[in-house]
Write an enzyme that holds these catalytic residues in place. Structure first.
Site, PDB file in Angstrom:
ATOM      1  N   LYS A 274       0.610  -1.118  -0.474  1.00 33.95           N
ATOM      2  CA  LYS A 274       0.335   0.009  -0.071  1.00 33.95           C
ATOM      3  C   LYS A 274       1.307   1.376  -0.295  1.00 33.95           C
ATOM      4  O   LYS A 274       0.809   2.063  -0.510  1.00 33.95           O
ATOM      5  CB  LYS A 274      -0.861  -0.497   0.941  1.00 33.95           C
ATOM      6  CG  LYS A 274      -1.843  -0.996   0.160  1.00 33.95           C
ATOM      7  CD  LYS A 274      -3.893  -0.807   1.871  1.00 33.95           C
ATOM      8  CE  LYS A 274      -4.582  -1.923   1.381  1.00 33.95           C
ATOM      9  NZ  LYS A 274      -5.606  -1.558   2.327  1.00 33.95           N
TER      10      LYS A 274
ATOM     11  N   LYS B 295      -5.811  -8.627  -5.893  1.00 37.99           N
ATOM     12  CA  LYS B 295      -6.735  -9.189  -5.452  1.00 37.99           C
ATOM     13  C   LYS B 295      -7.311  -8.291  -5.660  1.00 37.99           C
ATOM     14  O   LYS B 295      -7.435  -7.092  -6.291  1.00 37.99           O
ATOM     15  CB  LYS B 295      -6.281  -9.597  -4.191  1.00 37.99           C
ATOM     16  CG  LYS B 295      -6.145  -8.188  -3.358  1.00 37.99           C
ATOM     17  CD  LYS B 295      -6.331  -8.297  -1.861  1.00 37.99           C
ATOM     18  CE  LYS B 295      -6.596  -7.071  -1.173  1.00 37.99           C
ATOM     19  NZ  LYS B 295      -7.179  -7.082   0.431  1.00 37.99           N
TER      20      LYS B 295
ATOM     21  N   LYS C 181     -10.716  -2.430  -3.032  1.00 31.10           N
ATOM     22  CA  LYS C 181     -11.833  -1.488  -3.090  1.00 31.10           C
ATOM     23  C   LYS C 181     -11.492  -0.496  -3.885  1.00 31.10           C
ATOM     24  O   LYS C 181     -11.873   0.202  -4.670  1.00 31.10           O
ATOM     25  CB  LYS C 181     -12.500  -0.777  -1.976  1.00 31.10           C
ATOM     26  CG  LYS C 181     -13.455  -1.876  -0.982  1.00 31.10           C
ATOM     27  CD  LYS C 181     -13.961  -1.469   0.427  1.00 31.10           C
ATOM     28  CE  LYS C 181     -13.887  -2.258   0.859  1.00 31.10           C
ATOM     29  NZ  LYS C 181     -12.688  -2.269   1.936  1.00 31.10           N
TER      30      LYS C 181
HETATM   31  N1  AQP Z   1     -10.104 -10.536  -2.834  1.00 31.64           N
HETATM   32  C1  AQP Z   1     -10.830 -10.324  -1.488  1.00 31.64           C
HETATM   33  N2  AQP Z   1     -10.368 -12.447  -1.016  1.00 31.64           N
HETATM   34  C2  AQP Z   1     -10.878 -12.002  -0.401  1.00 31.64           C
HETATM   35  N3  AQP Z   1     -11.284 -11.707   0.782  1.00 31.64           N
HETATM   36  C3  AQP Z   1     -10.801 -10.745   0.220  1.00 31.64           C
HETATM   37  N4  AQP Z   1     -11.069  -9.178   1.307  1.00 31.64           N
HETATM   38  C4  AQP Z   1     -10.740  -8.540   0.993  1.00 31.64           C
HETATM   39  N5  AQP Z   1     -10.344  -8.732  -0.290  1.00 31.64           N
HETATM   40  C5  AQP Z   1     -10.805  -9.603  -0.788  1.00 31.64           C
HETATM   41  C6  AQP Z   1     -11.753  -9.644   2.568  1.00 31.64           C
HETATM   42  O1  AQP Z   1     -12.449  -8.575   3.776  1.00 31.64           O
HETATM   43  C7  AQP Z   1     -12.230  -7.868   4.826  1.00 31.64           C
HETATM   44  C8  AQP Z   1     -12.118  -6.521   4.888  1.00 31.64           C
HETATM   45  O2  AQP Z   1     -11.123  -5.696   4.277  1.00 31.64           O
HETATM   46  P1  AQP Z   1     -11.179  -4.491   4.042  1.00 31.64           P
HETATM   47  O3  AQP Z   1     -11.872  -4.056   3.571  1.00 31.64           O
HETATM   48  O4  AQP Z   1     -11.508  -4.147   5.867  1.00 31.64           O
HETATM   49  O5  AQP Z   1      -9.618  -4.746   3.725  1.00 31.64           O
HETATM   50  P2  AQP Z   1      -8.760  -4.740   2.328  1.00 31.64           P
HETATM   51  O6  AQP Z   1      -8.562  -6.788   2.515  1.00 31.64           O
HETATM   52  O7  AQP Z   1      -7.228  -4.189   2.019  1.00 31.64           O
HETATM   53  O8  AQP Z   1      -9.795  -4.661   1.591  1.00 31.64           O
HETATM   54  P3  AQP Z   1      -9.456  -4.496  -0.073  1.00 31.64           P
HETATM   55  O9  AQP Z   1     -10.483  -4.002  -0.695  1.00 31.64           O
HETATM   56  O10 AQP Z   1      -8.129  -4.122  -0.402  1.00 31.64           O
HETATM   57  O11 AQP Z   1      -9.469  -2.349   0.921  1.00 31.64           O
HETATM   58  P4  AQP Z   1      -9.009  -1.226   0.822  1.00 31.64           P
HETATM   59  O12 AQP Z   1      -8.932  -0.985  -1.088  1.00 31.64           O
HETATM   60  O13 AQP Z   1      -9.517  -0.274   0.481  1.00 31.64           O
HETATM   61  O14 AQP Z   1      -6.919  -1.373   0.873  1.00 31.64           O
HETATM   62  C9  AQP Z   1     -11.058  -9.010   4.819  1.00 31.64           C
HETATM   63  O15 AQP Z   1     -11.204  -9.970   5.841  1.00 31.64           O
HETATM   64  C10 AQP Z   1     -10.330  -9.063   3.453  1.00 31.64           C
HETATM   65  O16 AQP Z   1      -9.447 -10.962   3.994  1.00 31.64           O
END
Ligand code: AQP
Length: 344
Positions: free
Chosen positions: A121, A205, A208
């Site tokens: 990040k 992955k 968002k």
């Molecule tokens: N691609 C994914 N596949 C499976 N699980 C996922 N999670 C996120 N992306 C995937 C799971 O969702 C939960 C919450 O995640 P988060 O939104 O708190 O943070 P993150 O993992 O950083 O998700 P994003 O979408 O990538 O958010 P941004 O872009 O804002 O950083 C967690 O249990 C995560 O494992």
């Protein structure tokens, strides 16, 4: 579930959170929300919209407020029952920030420097990343341990952070000569959908914060949008193989097969038994139909909930009070253990 620590003998409790950084997507749904929904029937569950985590990257305040309500609404639309599980917003319960500071003095710099999510990040310019982004996994440990949670359902990307939470709990217990004070929380990762990849790049992955909306299926996407995104998903010209070994090196194909299997609650091999030898001209429409029929009830309920923000606020106020009632006595014990004035 197994005992999370041989010397901890408190009750089993589940905690997890999702950041309000945009509309929740299929990765959040399959990797996290569907597991939350199943666990609420068997365990005491606490689920949190983690807005303190969200501000480790720049956020527009009005959007953050709207995204926070929307994330809570999505929890409920996906099937969480606020009467069963506690649903609340992280910043509403001060225990998270207080315990983070104490854990900052337990965690070691070297542990945090190994965290791959920070490296991903922060990118090349880590000197300009916020201190909060570096400290993100310590806040995550505080989220879990403020409730002495024993089990944490997450996607695979969070495995390393969960290991750090266990290290922090173990070191705190040793540092303060308090064996079994904190449990060593166990990640609950296994199962289909633990790692949903971008529709545009099967090596990244689904996220968002990916600038391309075509890379993910949002839980508020309508049927046409879902079908269009699946149609445009990056794959290759070969037909699907008849066994999973044939998916090696075909990231886009493997991702779509994995998504189909997770939505249909079956295995990748069962999907290939049905579609092996077929091209994406057949498989993509079948996947779109399955995704639409699974997600339509969620997006419909989400629309209804979003139309009544006062109801969401009531649920979140109630959830914060219930969460605080669990965390307060734990934080009181922590203060006493650490030796803070007035806590004995
Ligand atoms: N691609 C994914 N596949 C499976 N699980 C996922 N999670 C996120 N992306 C995937 C799971 O969702 C939960 C919450 O995640 P988060 O939104 O708190 O943070 P993150 O993992 O950083 O998700 P994003 O979408 O990538 O958010 P941004 O872009 O804002 O950083 C967690 O249990 C995560 O494992």
């Amino acid at each position: 579930m197994s005992n999370p620590s041989s010397s901890y003998n408190g009750p089993e409790r589940v905690f997890s959170g999702i950041q309000p950084t945009g509309a929740l997507h299929l990765g959040n749904y399959l990797g996290a929300l569907t597991k939350f929904v199943a666990l609420q029937h068997t365990h005491e569950c606490i689920f949190c919209v983690v807005d303190l985590h969200a501000i480790t990257m720049a956020q527009d305040p009005d959007k953050l407020r709207a995204n926070t309500r929307e994330a809570a609404a999505t929890f409920i639309a996906a099937g969480l029952d606020p009467k069963k599980a506690i649903i609340f917003v992280q910043s509403a319960v001060p225990a998270h920030t207080e315990l983070t500071w104490i854990f900052n003095c337990t965690a070691r710099m070297g542990w945090l420097e190994r965290m791959t999510q920070f490296k991903d990040k922060a990118g090349k310019d880590k000197e300009r990343a916020s201190v909060g982004l570096f400290d993100y996994p310590v806040l995550q440990a505080a989220d879990i341990l403020a409730y002495k949670a024993t089990h944490v359902p997450v996607g695979e990307d969070q495995k390393q952070h969960l290991e750090l939470s266990r290290d922090i709990a173990e070191r705190f217990n040793r540092q303060y000569d308090a064996p079994g004070f904190f449990p060593l929380p166990e990640p609950l990762i296994k199962g289909p959908g633990a790692r949903v990849m971008s529709l545009k790049d099967g090596t990244k992955k689904m996220s968002k914060s990916d600038p391309s909306d075509l890379s993910r299926i949002n839980l508020d996407d309508d049927a046409d949008t879902i079908a269009r995104k699946i149609k445009k998903a990056r794959t290759d010209p070969e037909p699907l193989p008849s066994d999973t070994g044939g998916l090696a090196g075909r990231d886009g194909a493997a991702n779509l097969v994995g998504i189909y299997a997770a939505l249909a609650q079956t295995s990748d091999q069962a999907v290939l038994d049905e579609f092996g030898g077929q091209g994406f001209g057949v498989f993509k429409p079948a996947l779109a139909e399955l995704a639409v029929s699974t997600l339509a009830p969620v997006s419909e309920k989400l629309r209804t909930l979003k139309a009544d923000p006062a109801q969401i606020d009531r649920i979140l106020h109630d959830g914060a009070a219930r969460a605080q009632a669990i965390a307060d006595p734990i934080i009181k014990e922590v203060r006493k253990t650490v030796g803070f004035w007035g806590a004995d």
